[in-house]
Design an enzyme around this catalytic site. Structure first.
Site, PDB file in Angstrom:
ATOM      1  N   SER A  22      44.392  21.514  37.718  1.00 58.78           N
ATOM      2  CA  SER A  22      44.822  22.884  37.401  1.00 58.78           C
ATOM      3  C   SER A  22      44.018  23.484  36.254  1.00 58.78           C
ATOM      4  CB  SER A  22      46.317  22.897  37.070  1.00 58.78           C
ATOM      5  OG  SER A  22      46.621  21.925  36.098  1.00 58.78           O
ATOM      6  N   ASN A 108      55.574  16.982  31.625  1.00 58.95           N
ATOM      7  CA  ASN A 108      56.579  17.844  32.265  1.00 58.95           C
ATOM      8  C   ASN A 108      57.272  18.764  31.261  1.00 58.95           C
ATOM      9  OD1 ASN A 108      55.811  16.421  34.476  1.00 58.95           O
ATOM     10  ND2 ASN A 108      57.719  15.280  34.738  1.00 58.95           N
ATOM     11  N   THR A 153      64.349  67.453  46.659  1.00 58.72           N
ATOM     12  CA  THR A 153      65.056  66.358  47.329  1.00 58.72           C
ATOM     13  C   THR A 153      64.474  66.310  48.741  1.00 58.72           C
ATOM     14  OG1 THR A 153      66.846  67.667  48.293  1.00 58.72           O
ATOM     15  CG2 THR A 153      67.203  66.872  46.044  1.00 58.72           C
ATOM     16  N   HIS A 154      64.362  65.153  49.299  1.00 58.90           N
ATOM     17  CA  HIS A 154      63.737  64.976  50.629  1.00 58.90           C
ATOM     18  C   HIS A 154      62.325  65.545  50.662  1.00 58.90           C
ATOM     19  CE1 HIS A 154      67.874  64.199  52.106  1.00 58.90           C
ATOM     20  NE2 HIS A 154      68.181  65.190  51.298  1.00 58.90           N
ATOM     21  N   SER A 275      33.624  62.429  46.238  1.00 58.20           N
ATOM     22  CA  SER A 275      33.342  61.852  47.553  1.00 58.20           C
ATOM     23  C   SER A 275      31.837  61.830  47.787  1.00 58.20           C
ATOM     24  CB  SER A 275      34.021  62.702  48.626  1.00 58.20           C
ATOM     25  OG  SER A 275      33.351  62.563  49.866  1.00 58.20           O
ATOM     26  N   LYS A 281      35.346  67.468  46.956  1.00 58.94           N
ATOM     27  CA  LYS A 281      36.483  66.581  46.666  1.00 58.94           C
ATOM     28  C   LYS A 281      36.622  66.197  45.196  1.00 58.94           C
ATOM     29  CE  LYS A 281      39.053  64.925  49.111  1.00 58.94           C
ATOM     30  NZ  LYS A 281      38.989  63.843  50.093  1.00 58.94           N
ATOM     31  N   ASN A 283      39.188  63.419  43.740  1.00 56.63           N
ATOM     32  CA  ASN A 283      40.209  62.478  44.222  1.00 56.63           C
ATOM     33  C   ASN A 283      40.967  61.791  43.091  1.00 56.63           C
ATOM     34  OD1 ASN A 283      39.589  62.951  46.921  1.00 56.63           O
ATOM     35  ND2 ASN A 283      37.968  61.397  46.917  1.00 56.63           N
ATOM     36  N   GLU A 288      46.146  56.248  42.765  1.00 57.10           N
ATOM     37  CA  GLU A 288      46.164  55.551  44.062  1.00 57.10           C
ATOM     38  C   GLU A 288      46.003  54.041  43.877  1.00 57.10           C
ATOM     39  OE1 GLU A 288      44.335  59.080  46.906  1.00 57.10           O
ATOM     40  OE2 GLU A 288      43.025  57.533  46.140  1.00 57.10           O
ATOM     41  N   TYR A 315      61.125  17.678  37.926  1.00 52.91           N
ATOM     42  CA  TYR A 315      59.771  18.215  38.092  1.00 52.91           C
ATOM     43  C   TYR A 315      59.152  17.766  39.409  1.00 52.91           C
ATOM     44  CZ  TYR A 315      54.838  19.220  37.552  1.00 52.91           C
ATOM     45  OH  TYR A 315      53.570  19.688  37.770  1.00 52.91           O
ATOM     46  N   GLN A 320      53.303  23.519  39.754  1.00 51.40           N
ATOM     47  CA  GLN A 320      51.976  23.923  39.268  1.00 51.40           C
ATOM     48  C   GLN A 320      51.585  25.292  39.845  1.00 51.40           C
ATOM     49  OE1 GLN A 320      48.864  20.953  38.418  1.00 51.40           O
ATOM     50  NE2 GLN A 320      47.736  21.876  40.107  1.00 51.40           N
ATOM     51  N   LYS A 323      51.800  29.392  38.028  1.00 51.44           N
ATOM     52  CA  LYS A 323      51.013  30.072  36.988  1.00 51.44           C
ATOM     53  C   LYS A 323      50.073  31.175  37.446  1.00 51.44           C
ATOM     54  CE  LYS A 323      51.027  25.714  34.602  1.00 51.44           C
ATOM     55  NZ  LYS A 323      51.684  25.125  35.814  1.00 51.44           N
TER      56      LYS A 323
END
Ligand code: ARG
Length: 458
Positions: A22, A108, A153-154, A275, A281, A283, A288, A315, A320, A323
């Protein structure tokens, strides 16, 4: 050198090493590993478990290793994991005394301790990153106190709001994330060291001493749980995931509101991209990309939960796997918070567009119904009368703002000459002065409270 090779006749296979080791990722824990060892050996000396002279040698050796890693003189490589690396290096430097460091300890409880120390620091950094972001949101909210925009809303226009309300809403989310980070950090600050491999140890160790040396609030009370508990890692990833969800929502709104279709926000050129084919453009790559990284952070949360789900006590090497995802989540969330805090300082409210949009599309209709209801008409009836007005204006292509008071009165005699002043965006926002509402005065109150709550976080 392997810490465990004594029992084996043959050296480990290359493939075993490559798969098992590791060090390529747990090298990230080098500070915590050295600090943990320093505290452990200090305690071994103070309790008389090891001779003080050996402990001083070990401490000196550990300090040297720490300095050399920090300065780049010592490269972390050539061992199974960070714990073996530090111990091997210590023995190389100080000889026999170094071989005493691992008395009354197992990898451990060592790795569980290192990882908790690391996650405690990660929580602190997360809280600090969130604070920066909330400060940026406060700045935008302040700037938005005298600006009206449509609330949705919506994703359909609903009612006019003070623009500061929008930024404060996100500040509230991130303040909750800060609170969660602090609370989870508290649960993380419980020390496994002294749990040994699984059952504790036969040496007269002082776990309160190591706990206080390392900044833990207390030692854990059950050694089996101590070496195998990774709840704190799952909690960290959950707190990151929820913060990422909040970031992603903010990104979505910024992307929408800065589009040609909405136009309420402008992202400055330095924080926009272009772009390769379409010259016009501009962007929103930053929001994003942050929105996109949310998937990866959630992925790390699901991974740890799945890894943990069928591990028998205590353990197991599965642990392992705890991480790499967390290291990546920490890096990603840190970058996202930092760049968003900066982006927010480089976003401009397009006041006129926002204010105009707040009156368009019958955004003030609720206020007409409320006007009638406040004069005694049952709200349901007022809703129906207003619905008829909206239907007629859709039919003749006119707006609520260009109707005269007489035209309103033709729908119901309760309409007085003051109705025309009620269908202005500013008036509608100002009217929503209930506690927690979207009126500029309430938004200012909310902003002051946010700033006050923020002060709690150093
Ligand atoms: N690299 C290991 C881990 O991350 C360290 C603990 C090793 N313990 C063991 N019993 N093999 O979990």
């Amino acid at each position: 050198m392997k810490l465990w090779e004594g029992r084996f006749d043959k050296p480990a296979a290359k493939s075993l090493e490559e798969f098992n080791d590791s060090l390529p990722f747990d090298r990230e824990l080098w500070r915590e590993d050295i600090n943990g060892s320093k505290a452990h050996v200090t305690m071994l000396g103070k309790t008389g478990i090891l001779p003080v002279a050996d402990c001083e040698k070990i401490l000196g050796g550990l300090r040297g290793i720490e300095e050399d890693i920090r300065s780049g003189k010592l490269e972390i490589c050539g061992a199974e994991d960070i714990h073996s690396f530090v111990e091997n290096e210590l023995v190389k430097r100080i000889g026999e005394a170094g071989k005493k460091l691992h008395t009354a300890r197992s990898r451990n409880d060592q790795v569980a301790t290192d990882f908790r120390l690391y996650v405690m620091r990660a929580f602190d950094e997360l809280t600090a990153g969130l604070k920066e972001l909330v400060l940026s949101l406060c700045e935008r909210a302040e700037d938005g106190l005298d600006c009206i925009m449509p609330g949705y809303t919506h994703l359909r226009k609903a009612q006019p709001i003070c623009a500061g309300h929008f930024f404060n809403a996100y500040a509230e989310m991130f303040l909750r994330d800060m609170e969660r980070a602090v609370q989870s950090r508290g649960r993380t600050a419980v020390m496994p060291l002294g749990s040994g491999a699984l059952a504790g140890t036969s040496y007269p160790i002082d776990r309160d001493m190591t706990a206080s040396l390392l900044g833990f609030s207390r030692p854990c009370e059950n050694s089996l749980d101590g070496v195998s508990d990774r709840d704190f890692a799952a909690e960290y990833l959950f707190v990151c995931s929820l913060a990422a969800a909040h970031l992603s929502r903010l990104c979505e709104d910024i992307i929408l509101y800065s589009s040609e279709e909405f136009g309420y926000l402008d992202i400055s050129d330095e924080y926009s991209t272009g772009s390769s084919i379409m010259p016009q453009k501009k962007n929103p790559d930053i929001p994003e990309l942050i929105r996109g990284k949310t998937g990866r952070i959630y992925g790390h949360l699901i991974a740890i939960l799945t890894t943990l789900k069928a591990i028998p006590l205590a353990y197991n090497k599965d642990l392992q796997e705890d991480k790499e995802g967390l290291f990546d989540a920490k890096k990603q969330i840190g970058a996202c918070l930092g760049v968003m805090a900066e982006l927010l300082l480089n976003i401009k409210l397009e006041r006129e567009t926002a204010a105009a949009a707040a009156e368009k599309d019958f955004c003030c209709a609720t206020d007409i119904a409320d006007y009638l209801a406040k004069k005694g008409m049952p709200f349901r009836t007022a809703h129906a009368v207003t619905g008829r007005i909206v239907r007629d204006r859709i039919a003749d292509g006119r707006t609520l703002q260009d109707m005269t008071a007489e035209e309103y009165a033709a729908y119901d005699p309760l309409f007085g000459p003051d109705i025309c002043g009620k269908v202005k965006g500013w008036a509608c926002a100002e009217a929503r002065s209930s506690y927690g509402g979207a009126s500029p005065a309430r938004v200012k109150e909310n902003l002051l409270s946010i700033k006050k709550r923020l002060e709690k976080y150093g």
